[in-house]
Design a protein around this motif. Sequence first.
Motif, short mmCIF file in Angstrom:
data_model
loop_
_atom_site.label_atom_id
_atom_site.label_comp_id
_atom_site.label_asym_id
_atom_site.label_seq_id
_atom_site.Cartn_x
_atom_site.Cartn_y
_atom_site.Cartn_z
N VAL A 9 0.84 -1.21 0.00
CA VAL A 9 0.00 0.00 0.00
C VAL A 9 0.87 1.26 0.00
CG1 VAL A 9 -1.98 -1.11 1.04
CG2 VAL A 9 -0.19 -0.17 2.52
N GLY A 10 1.93 1.25 -0.80
CA GLY A 10 2.81 2.41 -0.89
C GLY A 10 2.37 3.37 -1.98
N LEU A 11 3.35 4.01 -2.63
CA LEU A 11 3.05 5.00 -3.67
C LEU A 11 2.18 4.42 -4.77
CD1 LEU A 11 3.67 7.79 -5.08
CD2 LEU A 11 5.56 6.58 -6.21
N ILE A 12 2.59 3.26 -5.31
CA ILE A 12 1.93 2.68 -6.48
C ILE A 12 0.56 2.11 -6.13
CG2 ILE A 12 2.14 0.88 -8.26
CD1 ILE A 12 4.00 3.32 -8.67
N PRO A 121 2.28 0.11 -14.77
CA PRO A 121 1.98 1.54 -14.87
C PRO A 121 3.27 2.35 -15.02
CG PRO A 121 1.75 0.81 -12.60
CD PRO A 121 2.12 -0.41 -13.40
N ILE A 122 3.32 3.22 -16.05
CA ILE A 122 4.53 4.03 -16.28
C ILE A 122 4.37 5.35 -15.53
CG2 ILE A 122 6.14 4.87 -18.04
CD1 ILE A 122 5.28 1.90 -18.26
N ALA A 123 4.54 5.26 -14.24
CA ALA A 123 4.39 6.45 -13.40
C ALA A 123 5.21 6.22 -12.15
CB ALA A 123 2.94 6.69 -13.03
N GLY A 124 5.61 7.29 -11.53
CA GLY A 124 6.39 7.16 -10.31
C GLY A 124 6.59 8.52 -9.72
N ALA A 125 7.32 8.57 -8.65
CA ALA A 125 7.61 9.84 -7.99
C ALA A 125 8.86 9.64 -7.17
CB ALA A 125 6.44 10.28 -7.12
N GLU A 126 9.44 10.74 -6.71
CA GLU A 126 10.67 10.67 -5.93
C GLU A 126 10.44 9.93 -4.61
OE1 GLU A 126 13.87 12.68 -6.53
OE2 GLU A 126 13.09 12.46 -8.56
N LEU A 127 9.28 10.12 -4.03
CA LEU A 127 9.01 9.58 -2.71
C LEU A 127 8.31 8.24 -2.79
CD1 LEU A 127 7.84 12.97 -1.21
CD2 LEU A 127 10.05 11.85 -0.87
N SER A 128 8.25 7.53 -1.67
CA SER A 128 7.57 6.25 -1.64
C SER A 128 6.79 6.14 -0.34
CB SER A 128 8.59 5.12 -1.78
OG SER A 128 9.55 5.19 -0.74
N GLY A 129 6.05 5.04 -0.19
CA GLY A 129 5.25 4.83 1.01
C GLY A 129 3.86 5.42 0.89
N GLY A 225 19.81 8.75 -8.31
CA GLY A 225 19.33 8.91 -6.93
C GLY A 225 18.24 7.90 -6.59
N SER A 226 17.94 6.99 -7.53
CA SER A 226 16.87 6.00 -7.32
C SER A 226 17.32 4.88 -6.38
CB SER A 226 16.45 5.39 -8.67
OG SER A 226 16.15 6.39 -9.61
N SER A 227 16.36 4.07 -5.98
CA SER A 227 16.62 2.99 -5.02
C SER A 227 17.55 1.91 -5.59
CB SER A 227 15.29 2.35 -4.62
OG SER A 227 15.51 1.03 -4.14
#
Lengths: 298, 298
Positions: A9-12, A121-129, A225-227
């Motif tokens: 149940v994080g960002l995605i 899904p081709i989407a993301g963001a700097e943050l997670s969670g 800077g990614s994981s």
Amino acid sequence: MKKIAIFGVGLIGGSFALALKGAGAVQQVVGVGRTAATLERARALGIIDVACTSVQDALAGAELVLIAAPVAQTGAILAAIAPHLQPGTVVTDAGSTKSDVVAAARAALGPKIAQFVPGHPIAGAELSGPDAAMAQLYRGKKVVLTALPENAEADVERVAGAWRHCGALIHRLGAEQHDSVFAAVSHLPHLLAFGLVDDIARKAHADLLFQYAASGFRDFTRIAGSSPEMWRDISIANQAALLRELDEYMAQLARMRGLLAAGDGTGLEAVYANAQQARHAWNKTIEAAERPAIEGGN
Amino acid sequence: MKKIAIFGVGLIGGSFALALKGAGAVQQVVGVGRTAATLERARALGIIDVACTSVQDALAGAELVLIAAPVAQTGAILAAIAPHLQPGTVVTDAGSTKSDVVAAARAALGPKIAQFVPGHPIAGAELSGPDAAMAQLYRGKKVVLTALPENAEADVERVAGAWRHCGALIHRLGAEQHDSVFAAVSHLPHLLAFGLVDDIARKAHADLLFQYAASGFRDFTRIAGSSPEMWRDISIANQAALLRELDEYMAQLARMRGLLAAGDGTGLEAVYANAQQARHAWNKTIEAAERPAIEGGN
């Protein structure tokens, strides 16, 4: 839909739930995760209605299951799901690689494989969670479904419809084709950016070098800077396609090295000019495609 | 200063002139260029006071001369300047490479070489030409001076003082050191980004690939939208240092290819993690350094 279950149940996964709720497309969202605190946070944020520790309970009566955990866990999650998977449930995922996920799903689900529709899904963001989740994340973004020959078209459409409710644009590719495409335009650039920053950081005069790095360097290396864990998993999962792309790029660098060593400015300029022209053409297309999303449509 | 002369009144030279005028640090700016329309436009914009077609007239009584034309023209401009260069005038430049400029200056100026102080402002923008010029371009940015053993300290200080009036921070490096640093953090990333986009654009399924390129690709390849002519000149001018950096990077990629081919996720993750940590540390330093500039100081 009456009930969906989300593993991770994080960002995605969180953004998927928020978007479906915002669209009034789901009545109950059940969240499953390894960490009780994360699930509780997702419930407090209104992302999920119920935090569930039992896979059996989570799946009971769910029309759709989204696996949005780190891609290395997908096989284990599918194995946990398999014994409780009822005929009325369709499972999808959000992993960045697809051939390995399909192989894991075939191994885990056996004769129930027709109920699994792989997605990305081709989407993301700097943050997670869960705190980073937002209903607008997928608005105007692409979701690639790599449907299996076994999938019923109605099941593929159930997954596609959910993503459309999130404002996403549905694309369909084969799993191998997907992995080859993303090796070229995403996985390889990540490897190259990580490689450059690591290379510089290991030099004796790294501090001096970093002192003079400016905006071009900043853009070029942003993805470094990614994981590291996530990109380790993606690299290994998409090993074959990534090796192919890396080899072609190394051959390209060897050609360019030859031009540079020969002082062949005309030859180098031809490479640079072709790249500049292609980059400008691509950027124009992207900006045109994104305009409706920026202006609030989908 | 009573009079300065600027060869090339585009983004770099024009912004220098506007900043000095804004600071009240110069009474008259004379512009020299190959295109009458550009000079006239610079005059209309208030960048220069006088458009000059005679190098002799431009140099007469000038305390400072800035060469801000494409770097490949620097030698020819210095050769045109040489016979008219009076003892009271200091000449500097804005080229992205320095060893080649120093060599060209020695050849062109001969015994007058002490009057040339090489420089490189680390600033730029997407656009070019006099219309892109802005007084704030150098605010909080670095200017690297690569002073020669022959330079009088007062002459170096005249150049440094002018850049300080533009709000820039003065750094000093040797010319070879400068070229080695910028080969690593600027020239190599440009070559790599051009190389990747050209590589993709030449593939049979390039359209499919570009269709799925997203924000990471956009950042990574932004510098591939730069001028092919300018980067051809920089690549050739800094050939030796760029070859060294390219060879080290190709060795790095060969190492990473080995890890990937062996399925060594732990080894790859170590590279990625070192890069991520270094990238984050660098970004923090840069953001801290830029804060005063963003907040309106210098």
